[in-house]
Design a protein around this motif. Sequence first.
Motif, PDB file in Angstrom:
ATOM      1  N   ASP A   1       0.819  -1.219   0.000  1.00  0.00           N
ATOM      2  CA  ASP A   1       0.000   0.000   0.000  1.00  0.00           C
ATOM      3  C   ASP A   1       0.852   1.268   0.000  1.00  0.00           C
ATOM      4  O   ASP A   1       0.335   2.366  -0.142  1.00  0.00           O
ATOM      5  CB  ASP A   1      -0.924  -0.012   1.218  1.00  0.00           C
ATOM      6  CG  ASP A   1      -2.095   0.939   1.061  1.00  0.00           C
ATOM      7  OD1 ASP A   1      -2.453   1.254  -0.089  1.00  0.00           O
ATOM      8  OD2 ASP A   1      -2.640   1.370   2.090  1.00  0.00           O
ATOM      9  N   LEU A   2       2.150   1.131   0.152  1.00  0.00           N
ATOM     10  CA  LEU A   2       3.056   2.290   0.249  1.00  0.00           C
ATOM     11  C   LEU A   2       3.551   2.722  -1.119  1.00  0.00           C
ATOM     12  O   LEU A   2       4.020   1.914  -1.911  1.00  0.00           O
ATOM     13  CB  LEU A   2       4.257   1.942   1.124  1.00  0.00           C
ATOM     14  CG  LEU A   2       5.376   2.982   1.185  1.00  0.00           C
ATOM     15  CD1 LEU A   2       4.919   4.208   1.962  1.00  0.00           C
ATOM     16  CD2 LEU A   2       6.610   2.386   1.819  1.00  0.00           C
ATOM     17  N   ILE A   3       3.434   4.016  -1.382  1.00  0.00           N
ATOM     18  CA  ILE A   3       4.052   4.628  -2.558  1.00  0.00           C
ATOM     19  C   ILE A   3       4.826   5.840  -2.062  1.00  0.00           C
ATOM     20  O   ILE A   3       4.266   6.720  -1.416  1.00  0.00           O
ATOM     21  CB  ILE A   3       3.015   5.058  -3.606  1.00  0.00           C
ATOM     22  CG1 ILE A   3       2.328   3.833  -4.183  1.00  0.00           C
ATOM     23  CG2 ILE A   3       3.664   5.883  -4.709  1.00  0.00           C
ATOM     24  CD1 ILE A   3       1.320   4.128  -5.244  1.00  0.00           C
ATOM     25  N   THR A   4       6.114   5.858  -2.330  1.00  0.00           N
ATOM     26  CA  THR A   4       6.920   7.025  -1.972  1.00  0.00           C
ATOM     27  C   THR A   4       7.172   7.821  -3.233  1.00  0.00           C
ATOM     28  O   THR A   4       7.425   7.267  -4.299  1.00  0.00           O
ATOM     29  CB  THR A   4       8.262   6.620  -1.334  1.00  0.00           C
ATOM     30  OG1 THR A   4       8.951   5.749  -2.219  1.00  0.00           O
ATOM     31  CG2 THR A   4       8.055   5.946  -0.001  1.00  0.00           C
ATOM     32  N   SER A   5       7.096   9.140  -3.106  1.00  0.00           N
ATOM     33  CA  SER A   5       7.309   9.979  -4.282  1.00  0.00           C
ATOM     34  C   SER A   5       8.276  11.104  -3.949  1.00  0.00           C
ATOM     35  O   SER A   5       8.379  11.542  -2.807  1.00  0.00           O
ATOM     36  CB  SER A   5       5.992  10.550  -4.795  1.00  0.00           C
ATOM     37  OG  SER A   5       5.488  11.493  -3.886  1.00  0.00           O
ATOM     38  N   PHE A   6       8.979  11.516  -4.977  1.00  0.00           N
ATOM     39  CA  PHE A   6       9.939  12.614  -4.866  1.00  0.00           C
ATOM     40  C   PHE A   6       9.218  13.853  -5.346  1.00  0.00           C
ATOM     41  O   PHE A   6       9.014  14.057  -6.529  1.00  0.00           O
ATOM     42  CB  PHE A   6      11.157  12.299  -5.735  1.00  0.00           C
ATOM     43  CG  PHE A   6      12.313  13.238  -5.523  1.00  0.00           C
ATOM     44  CD1 PHE A   6      12.965  13.271  -4.319  1.00  0.00           C
ATOM     45  CD2 PHE A   6      12.749  14.054  -6.534  1.00  0.00           C
ATOM     46  CE1 PHE A   6      14.045  14.114  -4.131  1.00  0.00           C
ATOM     47  CE2 PHE A   6      13.820  14.901  -6.361  1.00  0.00           C
ATOM     48  CZ  PHE A   6      14.466  14.927  -5.146  1.00  0.00           C
TER      49      PHE A   6
ATOM     50  N   TYR B   1       6.810  11.643  -9.176  1.00  0.00           N
ATOM     51  CA  TYR B   1       6.874  10.276  -9.655  1.00  0.00           C
ATOM     52  C   TYR B   1       7.148   9.327  -8.492  1.00  0.00           C
ATOM     53  O   TYR B   1       7.895   9.650  -7.583  1.00  0.00           O
ATOM     54  CB  TYR B   1       7.983  10.144 -10.698  1.00  0.00           C
ATOM     55  CG  TYR B   1       7.739  10.980 -11.918  1.00  0.00           C
ATOM     56  CD1 TYR B   1       6.734  10.633 -12.804  1.00  0.00           C
ATOM     57  CD2 TYR B   1       8.492  12.109 -12.179  1.00  0.00           C
ATOM     58  CE1 TYR B   1       6.492  11.405 -13.932  1.00  0.00           C
ATOM     59  CE2 TYR B   1       8.253  12.877 -13.297  1.00  0.00           C
ATOM     60  CZ  TYR B   1       7.260  12.516 -14.169  1.00  0.00           C
ATOM     61  OH  TYR B   1       7.014  13.276 -15.271  1.00  0.00           O
ATOM     62  N   PRO B   2       6.556   8.130  -8.535  1.00  0.00           N
ATOM     63  CA  PRO B   2       6.814   7.167  -7.463  1.00  0.00           C
ATOM     64  C   PRO B   2       8.244   6.651  -7.515  1.00  0.00           C
ATOM     65  O   PRO B   2       8.784   6.392  -8.590  1.00  0.00           O
ATOM     66  CB  PRO B   2       5.810   6.050  -7.727  1.00  0.00           C
ATOM     67  CG  PRO B   2       5.419   6.188  -9.142  1.00  0.00           C
ATOM     68  CD  PRO B   2       5.585   7.634  -9.497  1.00  0.00           C
ATOM     69  N   ILE B   3       8.842   6.525  -6.357  1.00  0.00           N
ATOM     70  CA  ILE B   3      10.231   6.079  -6.265  1.00  0.00           C
ATOM     71  C   ILE B   3      10.313   4.570  -6.108  1.00  0.00           C
ATOM     72  O   ILE B   3      11.210   3.936  -6.639  1.00  0.00           O
ATOM     73  CB  ILE B   3      10.927   6.763  -5.068  1.00  0.00           C
ATOM     74  CG1 ILE B   3      10.966   8.260  -5.279  1.00  0.00           C
ATOM     75  CG2 ILE B   3      12.328   6.234  -4.865  1.00  0.00           C
ATOM     76  CD1 ILE B   3      11.407   9.017  -4.070  1.00  0.00           C
ATOM     77  N   ASN B   4       9.393   3.990  -5.370  1.00  0.00           N
ATOM     78  CA  ASN B   4       9.478   2.563  -5.051  1.00  0.00           C
ATOM     79  C   ASN B   4       8.705   1.693  -6.040  1.00  0.00           C
ATOM     80  O   ASN B   4       8.093   0.715  -5.659  1.00  0.00           O
ATOM     81  CB  ASN B   4       9.005   2.311  -3.621  1.00  0.00           C
ATOM     82  CG  ASN B   4       7.562   2.709  -3.409  1.00  0.00           C
ATOM     83  OD1 ASN B   4       7.024   3.541  -4.123  1.00  0.00           O
ATOM     84  ND2 ASN B   4       6.933   2.120  -2.421  1.00  0.00           N
ATOM     85  N   SER B   5       8.786   2.021  -7.300  1.00  0.00           N
ATOM     86  CA  SER B   5       8.126   1.219  -8.328  1.00  0.00           C
ATOM     87  C   SER B   5       9.174   0.499  -9.175  1.00  0.00           C
ATOM     88  O   SER B   5      10.356   0.831  -9.140  1.00  0.00           O
ATOM     89  CB  SER B   5       7.255   2.099  -9.220  1.00  0.00           C
ATOM     90  OG  SER B   5       8.059   2.982  -9.961  1.00  0.00           O
TER      91      SER B   5
END
Length: 120
Positions: free
Chosen positions: A17-22, A50-54
């Motif tokens: 469920d986690l999305i990290t973005s810059f 943009y998502p980082i953890n993709s």
Amino acid sequence: MSVLCHSCKKPIHTNDDLITSFYFFKIRPYHSSCYSKNLKSLRTIFLKNYPINSIAATFYIAFTSILGLIFLAIAIKSIIEGDEDLLSWIIMSIIILLLFIILPIFVRLYSYYKFEKKLN
């Protein structure tokens, strides 16, 4: 230990469920639903987050690192061969090293250790 969503301020419990973005020089955690709602807002037209953890971000990091290493090899070859404009090749080598290799890897590792590792 849980991570708080930047948008709704509720805890994120799973890595799925986690999305990290810059976003605007900050790395922010979101629920996947909050991130998709946030993408539809007006501010993301001007400041992309943009998502980082993709998987796409991981491929991007690998691609820019390889591209950066190729450019760095060309710059080092020109320095060794004694190109007339030595200072600009050295400066370009440092910029390539920072922008294409070190920064993307650092951002991804920071995201992992700050947010994703807490959820594992």
